[in-house]
Design a protein around this motif. Structure first.
Motif, PDB file in Angstrom:
ATOM      1  N   UNK A   1       0.822  -1.201   0.000  1.00 59.38           N
ATOM      2  CA  UNK A   1       0.000   0.000   0.000  1.00 59.38           C
ATOM      3  C   UNK A   1       0.864   1.262   0.000  1.00 59.38           C
ATOM      4  N   UNK A   2       1.860   1.316   0.860  1.00 62.82           N
ATOM      5  CA  UNK A   2       2.683   2.520   0.970  1.00 62.82           C
ATOM      6  C   UNK A   2       3.599   2.725  -0.230  1.00 62.82           C
ATOM      7  N   UNK A   3       3.859   1.665  -0.958  1.00 64.76           N
ATOM      8  CA  UNK A   3       4.663   1.799  -2.173  1.00 64.76           C
ATOM      9  C   UNK A   3       3.862   2.435  -3.299  1.00 64.76           C
ATOM     10  N   UNK A   4       2.533   2.228  -3.286  1.00 58.16           N
ATOM     11  CA  UNK A   4       1.695   2.722  -4.375  1.00 58.16           C
ATOM     12  C   UNK A   4       0.870   3.953  -4.013  1.00 58.16           C
ATOM     13  N   UNK A   5       0.661   4.198  -2.747  1.00 57.37           N
ATOM     14  CA  UNK A   5      -0.098   5.378  -2.325  1.00 57.37           C
ATOM     15  C   UNK A   5       0.797   6.158  -1.366  1.00 57.37           C
ATOM     16  N   UNK A   6       1.504   7.125  -1.901  1.00 59.01           N
ATOM     17  CA  UNK A   6       2.493   7.824  -1.086  1.00 59.01           C
ATOM     18  C   UNK A   6       2.538   9.305  -1.425  1.00 59.01           C
ATOM     19  N   UNK A   7       2.534  10.126  -0.385  1.00 59.79           N
ATOM     20  CA  UNK A   7       2.708  11.564  -0.538  1.00 59.79           C
ATOM     21  C   UNK A   7       4.198  11.841  -0.683  1.00 59.79           C
ATOM     22  N   UNK A   8       4.581  12.879  -1.447  1.00 59.61           N
ATOM     23  CA  UNK A   8       6.015  13.177  -1.626  1.00 59.61           C
ATOM     24  C   UNK A   8       6.758  13.285  -0.304  1.00 59.61           C
ATOM     25  N   UNK A   9       7.948  12.719  -0.262  1.00 57.38           N
ATOM     26  CA  UNK A   9       8.719  12.637   0.977  1.00 57.38           C
ATOM     27  C   UNK A   9       9.849  13.649   1.061  1.00 57.38           C
ATOM     28  N   UNK A  10      10.168  14.346  -0.031  1.00 57.45           N
ATOM     29  CA  UNK A  10      11.268  15.299  -0.003  1.00 57.45           C
ATOM     30  C   UNK A  10      10.976  16.458  -0.952  1.00 57.45           C
ATOM     31  N   UNK A  11      11.821  17.485  -0.897  1.00 60.62           N
ATOM     32  CA  UNK A  11      11.606  18.691  -1.695  1.00 60.62           C
ATOM     33  C   UNK A  11      11.701  18.412  -3.188  1.00 60.62           C
ATOM     34  N   UNK A  12      12.550  17.465  -3.554  1.00 61.42           N
ATOM     35  CA  UNK A  12      12.680  17.136  -4.980  1.00 61.42           C
ATOM     36  C   UNK A  12      11.371  16.569  -5.529  1.00 61.42           C
ATOM     37  N   UNK A  13      10.752  15.651  -4.790  1.00 61.35           N
ATOM     38  CA  UNK A  13       9.479  15.073  -5.230  1.00 61.35           C
ATOM     39  C   UNK A  13       8.366  16.116  -5.213  1.00 61.35           C
ATOM     40  N   UNK A  14       8.362  16.966  -4.193  1.00 58.54           N
ATOM     41  CA  UNK A  14       7.360  18.035  -4.121  1.00 58.54           C
ATOM     42  C   UNK A  14       7.487  18.977  -5.316  1.00 58.54           C
ATOM     43  N   UNK A  15       8.706  19.345  -5.638  1.00 58.35           N
ATOM     44  CA  UNK A  15       8.938  20.270  -6.753  1.00 58.35           C
ATOM     45  C   UNK A  15       8.515  19.646  -8.082  1.00 58.35           C
ATOM     46  N   UNK A  16       8.758  18.352  -8.217  1.00 58.81           N
ATOM     47  CA  UNK A  16       8.373  17.675  -9.463  1.00 58.81           C
ATOM     48  C   UNK A  16       6.851  17.697  -9.640  1.00 58.81           C
TER      49      UNK A  16
END
Length: 387
Positions: free
Chosen positions: A129-144
């Motif tokens: 579940x956590x591999x497929x439903x995940x909120x961004x964990x770092x600034x790089x993912x958030x920025x993307x």
């Protein structure tokens, strides 16, 4: 004489039972001879029945194989059949007996029910579940994600859209206990008058669901669900560390904050009117996401109603979210014959929260939220003028 009659009756009953068992076994044998391997279906029919592509189902089989115990009995149901029967139920919302009559699977209703339980439980395991439903964990993912939103909508700073939708369930038992039925039955009745789970969804611009909360009864207000969301804490921490150019979009039922921008209740200037138009247009992504989710997995539709206890219904919702994200990742198209669905369970809040719901504007978070929104209002209006 009496003993002779009793013995004769006994043998007669025994013969009838043996004949019934023989007929049943023969029928099962004949049916199995005509079972079609689902992978031999055309791509169109395969997606219609199971919602995933063949490659996506093969991936799912490999993903779940280590987590579903295989029985060594010759009559045991194999993993493929368990997954196909579950996918067909989730896709259609038809309750199990149609699956048993299908030429793709010859299973009894209790067997199908067990298959659904096993597969749904596996999809809810943290490592899946956590591999497929995940909120961004770092600034790089958030920025993307923010950049993808900007390309899609032209609205700066968005890292997700949030809203709640209702999934209908049958009325739960009135008996309360610690493991099941933690809420009284009437708590599940929403403002539309039916029993439901109030499900909070957060999605990105590609309709990928980043977070789901399917734990609250239908009468729970959207704000209460949001206030108990782990994502709220994540965004608060992000802004405390001065990363303030990231926020969600929500409707007027949510409180205005730096990390959650809402429409302006009574716009008076052209800039405010334009902001509302762009905010609502961008926020429509979550409505489209909810529509795609429920068109794919029709067990979540109000007219289908999940016939399970609330706790099991929440697990089924989570499983559908995982499968939805697998579909998004694999660019699985919606089936071409899907009809338009009008009732998607999104209930507008009666009480609209405006900027004045805190007396004398003493709420510092509200004040900062206004400043954030004002900056975005001006940015959008200036950019529109330039264009």
């Amino acid at each position: 004489m009496a003993n002779f009659q009793e013995m004769a009756m006994f043998f007669a009953i025994n013969n009838v039972e043996e004949h019934a068992n023989y007929v049943h076994n023969e029928r099962q044998t004949r049916n199995r001879e005509y079972i079609t391997d689902p992978f031999t279906l055309s791509d169109r029919l395969f997606i219609k029945n199971f919602r995933l592509t063949k490659d996506a189902v093969r991936y799912l089989i490999d993903l779940l194989r280590p987590h579903i115990i295989s029985n060594t009995r010759s009559s045991a149901i194999d993993l493929n059949t368990k997954i196909f029967s579950t996918l067909n139920f989730l896709a259609t919302g038809c309750y199990q007996s149609p699956i048993g009559n299908s030429k793709l699977m010859v299973l009894s209703q209790p067997t199908v029910s067990r298959c659904i339980s096993e597969v749904v439980a596996a999809l809810n395991l943290p490592e899946i579940f956590q591999a497929w439903v995940r909120f961004p964990k770092n600034l790089s993912e958030l920025s993307e994600i923010r950049n993808e939103f900007y390309k899609e909508t032209g609205f700066p700073g968005i890292i997700g859209c949030v809203d709640c939708t209702h999934v209908a369930i049958v009325p739960p038992s009135t008996n309360l206990n610690l493991n099941e039925n933690q809420y009284p039955e009437y708590i599940y009745v929403n403002r539309k008058g039916y029993h439901s789970i109030n499900v909070q969804l957060i999605c990105d611009s590609k309709l990928n669901i980043l977070n789901v909360n399917a734990l609250f009864p239908g009468s729970t207000h959207d704000i209460h669900v949001w206030n108990n969301s782990s994502i709220l804490q994540t965004l608060q921490e992000l802004h405390r560390r001065n990363h303030k150019d990231f926020f969600l979009l929500g409707d007027s039922g949510y409180p205005l904050r730096q990390w959650l921008l809402t429409p302006i209740a009574n716009p008076t200037t052209n800039a405010e009117i334009y902001y509302n138009q762009r905010q609502m247009s961008s926020r429509s992504i979550i409505e489209r996401c909810n529509g795609v989710l429920k068109m794919r997995f029709r067990c979540l539709l109000k007219d289908r109603t999940l016939h399970y206890k609330p706790e099991k219904a929440s697990l089924i919702i989570n499983a559908c979210i995982v499968l939805h994200n697998i579909c998004i990742a694999n660019n699985v198209p919606l089936h071409e014959d899907e009809d338009e669905i009008n009732n998607l369970g999104m209930i507008e809040d009666d009480a609209i929260l405006d900027d004045n719901h805190n007396i004398n504007n003493r709420n510092i978070e509200l004040t900062l939220g206004r400043k954030q929104r004002d900056r975005v209002v001006q940015y959008l209006f200036n950019r529109n003028d330039v264009v």
